[in-house]
Design an enzyme around this catalytic site. Structure first.
Site, PDB file in Angstrom:
ATOM      1  N   TRP A   1       0.853  -1.180   0.000  1.00 15.65           N
ATOM      2  CA  TRP A   1       0.000   0.000   0.000  1.00 15.65           C
ATOM      3  C   TRP A   1       0.894   1.237   0.000  1.00 15.65           C
ATOM      4  CZ3 TRP A   1      -0.199   3.996   3.678  1.00 15.65           C
ATOM      5  CH2 TRP A   1      -1.111   5.026   3.331  1.00 15.65           C
TER       6      TRP A   1
ATOM      7  N   GLU B   1      -3.218  -3.042  -2.289  1.00 16.05           N
ATOM      8  CA  GLU B   1      -4.345  -2.441  -1.567  1.00 16.05           C
ATOM      9  C   GLU B   1      -4.702  -1.092  -2.193  1.00 16.05           C
ATOM     10  OE1 GLU B   1      -3.400  -1.514   2.522  1.00 16.05           O
ATOM     11  OE2 GLU B   1      -5.484  -1.068   3.050  1.00 16.05           O
TER      12      GLU B   1
ATOM     13  N   LYS C   1      -7.049   2.569  -2.481  1.00 18.00           N
ATOM     14  CA  LYS C   1      -7.581   3.570  -1.550  1.00 18.00           C
ATOM     15  C   LYS C   1      -8.287   4.661  -2.325  1.00 18.00           C
ATOM     16  CE  LYS C   1      -6.302   6.095   2.583  1.00 18.00           C
ATOM     17  NZ  LYS C   1      -5.428   6.102   3.754  1.00 18.00           N
TER      18      LYS C   1
ATOM     19  N   ASP D   1      -9.590  -2.846   1.836  1.00 17.34           N
ATOM     20  CA  ASP D   1      -9.681  -2.304   3.195  1.00 17.34           C
ATOM     21  C   ASP D   1     -11.029  -1.596   3.251  1.00 17.34           C
ATOM     22  OD1 ASP D   1      -9.578  -0.149   5.171  1.00 17.34           O
ATOM     23  OD2 ASP D   1      -7.442  -0.604   5.405  1.00 17.34           O
TER      24      ASP D   1
ATOM     25  N   HIS E   1      -8.506  -5.990   4.766  1.00 22.74           N
ATOM     26  CA  HIS E   1      -8.180  -5.251   5.978  1.00 22.74           C
ATOM     27  C   HIS E   1      -9.509  -4.879   6.602  1.00 22.74           C
ATOM     28  CE1 HIS E   1      -3.817  -3.657   5.276  1.00 22.74           C
ATOM     29  NE2 HIS E   1      -3.867  -4.942   5.542  1.00 22.74           N
TER      30      HIS E   1
ATOM     31  N   ASP F   1     -11.372   7.342   6.220  1.00 19.42           N
ATOM     32  CA  ASP F   1     -10.564   6.184   6.611  1.00 19.42           C
ATOM     33  C   ASP F   1      -9.963   6.419   7.993  1.00 19.42           C
ATOM     34  OD1 ASP F   1      -9.088   3.805   6.325  1.00 19.42           O
ATOM     35  OD2 ASP F   1      -7.354   4.900   5.559  1.00 19.42           O
TER      36      ASP F   1
ATOM     37  N   ASP G   1      -6.939  -3.917  10.559  1.00 20.00           N
ATOM     38  CA  ASP G   1      -6.142  -2.716  10.289  1.00 20.00           C
ATOM     39  C   ASP G   1      -6.827  -1.493  10.882  1.00 20.00           C
ATOM     40  OD1 ASP G   1      -4.423  -0.799   9.375  1.00 20.00           O
ATOM     41  OD2 ASP G   1      -5.112  -0.856   7.296  1.00 20.00           O
TER      42      ASP G   1
HETATM   43  C1  RNT Z   1      -3.610   2.914   4.999  1.00 13.71           C
HETATM   44  C2  RNT Z   1      -3.773   1.472   4.683  1.00 13.71           C
HETATM   45  C3  RNT Z   1      -2.664   0.577   5.148  1.00 13.71           C
HETATM   46  C4  RNT Z   1      -2.146   0.919   6.531  1.00 13.71           C
HETATM   47  C5  RNT Z   1      -1.216  -0.106   7.130  1.00 13.71           C
HETATM   48  C6  RNT Z   1      -0.481   0.432   8.305  1.00 13.71           C
HETATM   49  O1  RNT Z   1      -4.699   3.657   4.641  1.00 13.71           O
HETATM   50  O2  RNT Z   1      -4.987   1.014   5.191  1.00 13.71           O
HETATM   51  O3  RNT Z   1      -3.065  -0.738   5.071  1.00 13.71           O
HETATM   52  O4  RNT Z   1      -3.186   1.142   7.438  1.00 13.71           O
HETATM   53  O5  RNT Z   1      -0.383  -0.604   6.184  1.00 13.71           O
HETATM   54 ZN    ZN Z   2      -5.353  -1.069   5.191  1.00 10.71          ZN
END
Ligand code: RNT
Ligand code: ZN
Length: 420
Positions: free
Chosen positions: A182, A223, A225, A258, A285, A293, A326
């Site tokens: 990420w 990951e 976002k 996530d 996550h 977030d 997470d």
């Molecule tokens: C951040 C992501 C990521 C982190 C971790 C610490 O927005 O969710 O996964 O929270 O890697």
């Molecule tokens: Zn995450």
């Protein structure tokens, strides 16, 4: 009501309670090490996080050293039922005189995680891993998508080093290592070029994944976002980008969702069956977003329950869905935050396993939406607490109502004595 009476109620709707308990005991859930120290790690002397990630709160007792973090994790492990994995970030490398002292992130090696391997071995844990592409002077502020080739190279080398470390963790512990990529790469304001950063990010991922590894042992994830604080206008690793990357590279990487990383009305529970239609494996996550977030502690709320239901219904429990937590709350007792979130996810999974999913599917397929609603609503008040208590007992952990006293004692005796 006794466990036996509660069990009868579930049996009456066609649920095998013993099977549910035995199944859940074996489901691996990854416990994120970063709840213990507000995602700071040990490799940089930074005062606060940067790179699209933030913690809020200043509750006393943050772990400041590997020893303190390990001690705190031990308390959490004893209070959480089920099969646990540890989830580490690269910034938790342990440097000492024996292993040659500090090196930068592009040079980290398996030996910097030897103490974590010993920790996991002693406790029978598998271990997951994450390269750390934030809170570092080489974030310019971009990392894998930077137009500065020296910066980008540094982070690619970091990613490759992390593949080697993940392979080491998997081999040492005999459990596959999920390695999640990420980055917070993005822009605060409207960019002139959206494709350039994405093409560079893609190339960086290609280079990282060209490092040799065994896909049965190392499970690289990407990951996505939607946005981060300070990077509101554009995210390089958006949902479409990350999912497409994983889809095009199915032989060496899997998508990670996530549930704090989507627009507020989107739900990851619905995305789980969508992705499992195409991907043999996906990763999650589990967190709790409030308006953004925010990474609040996971509660036993509707979406957590729905995510658990989808994992169970889609037969994702053992291998297909890699489950990790997470969140990072620095405003309350961190050991309690960790424990509450982990136990809540376990509760949600147990509830999902105590649902007669096949029967409900048959009702749905018969088109009887009236009956489906009645049944789903009535299941909500079945005596779940007794089954949960029995599950805790069988896992040798304290039930609700008793574990918090352990945390209070630990706070009084250990956490409250720590400085900042
Ligand atoms: C951040 C992501 C990521 C982190 C971790 C610490 O927005 O969710 O996964 O929270 O890697
Ligand atoms: Zn995450």
């Amino acid at each position: 009501m006794s466990y036996c009476d509660a069990k009868k109620k579930y049996e009456a709707i066609g649920v095998d309670v013993e099977k549910a308990i035995e199944t859940l005991k074996k489901v691996p859930v990854s416990l994120h090490c970063w709840q213990g120290d507000d995602v700071r790690g040990f490799d940089q002397k930074v005062a606060s996080l940067s790179g699209g990630i933030q913690t809020t709160g200043n509750y006393p007792g943050r772990a400041r050293t590997p020893e303190e973090l390990m001690a705190d994790i031990d308390v959490v492990l004893k209070l959480c039922p089920g099969t646990k994995k540890l989830n580490l970030h690269a910034c938790y490398a342990i440097f000492d005189d024996e292993n040659g002292g500090w090196v930068d992130r592009d040079k980290i090696e398996p030996k910097h995680f030897k103490k974590w391997v010993d920790f996991c071995k002693e406790r029978g844990l598998g271990c997951d891993f994450n390269p750390t592409f934030f809170s570092h002077p080489m974030c310019d502020p971009l990392t894998l998508s930077s137009p500065n080739e020296e910066v980008r190279k540094f982070w690619i080398e970091h990613g490759k080093a992390c593949i080697r470390i993940s392979q080491y963790l998997a081999e040492e512990l005999g459990v596959p290592c999920v390695m999640n990529i990420w980055t917070g790469d993005g822009f605060k304001d409207i960019p002139a070029d959206r494709m350039g950063p994405r093409m560079r990010y893609k190339d960086s991922l290609d280079q990282i994944l060209s490092e040799p590894f065994d896909f049965n042992k190392v499970k690289p994830c990407v990951e996505s976002k939607v946005f981060g604080i300070g990077v509101e206008a554009f995210t390089v690793g958006s949902a479409e980008f990350s999912l497409s990357y994983a889809a095009m590279n199915k032989d060496k990487c899997i998508p990670l969702m996530d549930n704090g990383h989507y627009h507020p009305t989107e739900v990851v529970s619905d995305k789980i069956p969508a992705l499992l239609t195409f991907f043999p494996e996906i990763a999650l996550h589990v967190t709790r977003p409030i308006r953004w977030d925010s990474d609040h502690v996971v509660l036993l709320d509707d979406e957590t329950k729905e995510i658990a239901k989808e994992i169970v219904r889609c037969d994702g429990l053992q291998n297909r869905v890699k489950i990790a937590l997470d969140y990072f709350d620095a405003s309350i007792n961190r050991v309690s935050a960790w424990t509450v979130g982990f136990r809540n996810l376990q509760k949600a999974l147990l509830m999902a396993l105590l649902t007669p999913n096949e029967e409900l599917t048959a009702v749905q397929d018969s088109g009887n939406w009236t009956e489906l609603m009645v049944k789903q609503e009535e299941f909500k008040t079945l005596p779940f607490g007794e089954i949960w208590e029995e599950y805790c007992k069988r896992c040798n952990v304290l039930p609700d109502g008793e574990w918090y006293a352990v945390v209070q004692k630990y706070e009084a005796e250990v956490l409250s004595k720590r400085g900042n």
